[in-house]
Write an enzyme that holds these catalytic residues in place. Structure first.
Site, PDB file in Angstrom:
ATOM      1  N   ASP A  77      42.535 -33.845 -47.436  1.00 51.53           N
ATOM      2  CA  ASP A  77      42.119 -32.987 -46.344  1.00 51.53           C
ATOM      3  C   ASP A  77      42.755 -33.430 -45.032  1.00 51.53           C
ATOM      4  O   ASP A  77      43.218 -34.562 -44.891  1.00 51.53           O
ATOM      5  CB  ASP A  77      40.595 -32.956 -46.203  1.00 51.53           C
ATOM      6  N   GLU A 139      37.701 -36.636 -46.704  1.00 49.86           N
ATOM      7  CA  GLU A 139      37.656 -37.958 -46.067  1.00 49.86           C
ATOM      8  C   GLU A 139      37.442 -37.812 -44.572  1.00 49.86           C
ATOM      9  O   GLU A 139      36.739 -38.623 -43.953  1.00 49.86           O
ATOM     10  CB  GLU A 139      38.964 -38.706 -46.345  1.00 49.86           C
TER      11      GLU A 139
END
Length: 386
Positions: A77, A139
């Site tokens: 991400d 994350e």
């Protein structure tokens, strides 16, 4: 099939808008299918919603062994580009003046691209130990995906000799980072016309008292420690970074909401720090609020948490990565990674990856091709060491 080199893989990965609010499945499935074409099965560990997934794949040892070995870990991400002014399309890798621009090029799709580009070489090596790929989701919003991945690996009885988290460190070895813990606080008071102040309980003003208390705790750590001078910010920090409240200038606010975080040094107890905040709410703030309004209350919700990392210099993975990079310096950073989660799961971990953290999260994020080349050399030597 023609396998992509690191720049081609980075072009592919950047093109997926995996901002944390979005699904990462298109990227994960692309990687899964590419690995499958090389005969490498990948396991997807989905989020409870089903809209996101972690990926785990093992490149076995020459005898087929899958236990032990080293994990190459990265998150898929990226942070938003909202409100940022970019000179290029953030989701199209663009080379200008010897730099590769794009969201995630540095943090941290560059490392994932290098690892993927070398998979055919890894498979061809007569390694006595396996290599593993672990790519996570979310994350950037509090290391949400990695715990699910680690839970599944534990259930499978998987064991590993070490892990390299490829966050951007300019290919230098990072042996420690702070923990990060995020909270949302809602202060509930009582609305009233501002001309009738005694009839209300001002949530904004009471929230301000708590925010100032959080700042007082931060100032105490700054003035008194504990300290670790190897960190760029050598003490534990606390900050309040968002606040919302009130509906009109002539109305006592019945609700104020704010978010705060703290970043603790390794060895500092998260529970101890948060306990100071909750003790102030319980013993001082709430009695004061409820003297004005009996139903006043304060709600604190934990949003996300990632533990600190402190790698052992005696761990084999630390010694190996230092030997391969030639970097003997003790380097610790304030930004958090998934490394603390991996370490706490019993996997010795260090952080080392291409690009500079100074470029992460900014408009015109970039990585230099030389950093990708250095990462490839490092990963190739890492695999050969097995």
């Amino acid at each position: 099939m023609t396998w992509k080199n690191s720049r081609e893989w980075l072009t592919t990965l950047v093109a997926f808008d995996t901002t944390s609010r979005n699904s990462n499945l298109a990227l994960i499935e692309c990687v899964r299918d590419a690995l499958a074409a090389l005969g490498v099965p990948a396991t997807l560990i989905h989020a409870p919603s089903g809209g996101k997934a972690n990926l785990f794949a093992t490149l076995p040892a020459h005898d087929g062994g899958q236990q032990g070995g080293i994990v190459l870990s990265g998150h898929t991400d990226v942070v938003p580009v909202d409100g940022q002014v970019w000179d290029t399309d953030p989701f199209q890798l663009t080379e200008r003046a010897g730099r590769l621009y794009g969201r995630g090029s540095c943090d941290m799709k560059g490392f994932i691209a290098c690892a993927l580009a070398l998979v055919p070489e890894f498979l061809a090596m007569p390694r006595a130990r396996p290599l593993h790929l672990a790519f996570s989701y979310d994350e950037e919003v509090g290391c949400v995906g990695a715990p699910l991945l680690l839970e599944q690996l534990k259930l499978r009885g998987a064991r590993f000799d070490g892990c390299v988290v490829g966050e951007p460190t300019s290919m230098r070895v990072v042996v420690a980072h702070k923990g990060i813990h995020l909270f949302r606080c809602r202060v509930h008071g009582k609305a009233a016309h501002s001309s009738l102040t005694p009839q209300g309980s001002n949530a904004i003003e009471h929230a301000a008292r708590l925010i100032c208390r959080i700042r007082d705790i931060a100032d105490h750590f700054k003035a008194n420690g504990p300290y670790d001078e190897f960190f760029d910010v050598p003490y534990t920090t606390l900050t309040t970074n968002q606040i919302h409240g009130g509906i009109a200038v002539n109305t006592i606010a019945d609700l104020c909401e704010f978010a705060y975080e703290f970043r603790n040094l390794p060895g500092m107890s998260m529970e101890h720090i948060q306990g100071q905040i909750e003790a102030y709410v319980r013993d001082e703030l709430l009695p004061r609020m409820q003297h004005e309004y009996a139903d006043a209350r304060v709600e604190i919700q934990a949003l996300a948490s990632a533990p600190a990392l402190e790698a052992s210099e005696q761990a084999a993975i630390t010694a190996l990565v230092r030997a391969l990079t030639g970097d003997r310096a003790t380097r610790k950073v304030a930004f958090a990674t998934e490394g603390g989660l991996l370490q706490n799961a019993g996997i010795p971990t260090v952080v080392c990856g291409p690009g500079s953290i100074e470029q992460a999260h900014k408009p015109n994020e970039f990585v230099e091709p030389a950093q990708l080349e250095a990462c490839e050399r490092f990963l190739r030597r890492l695999a050969q060491s097995l």
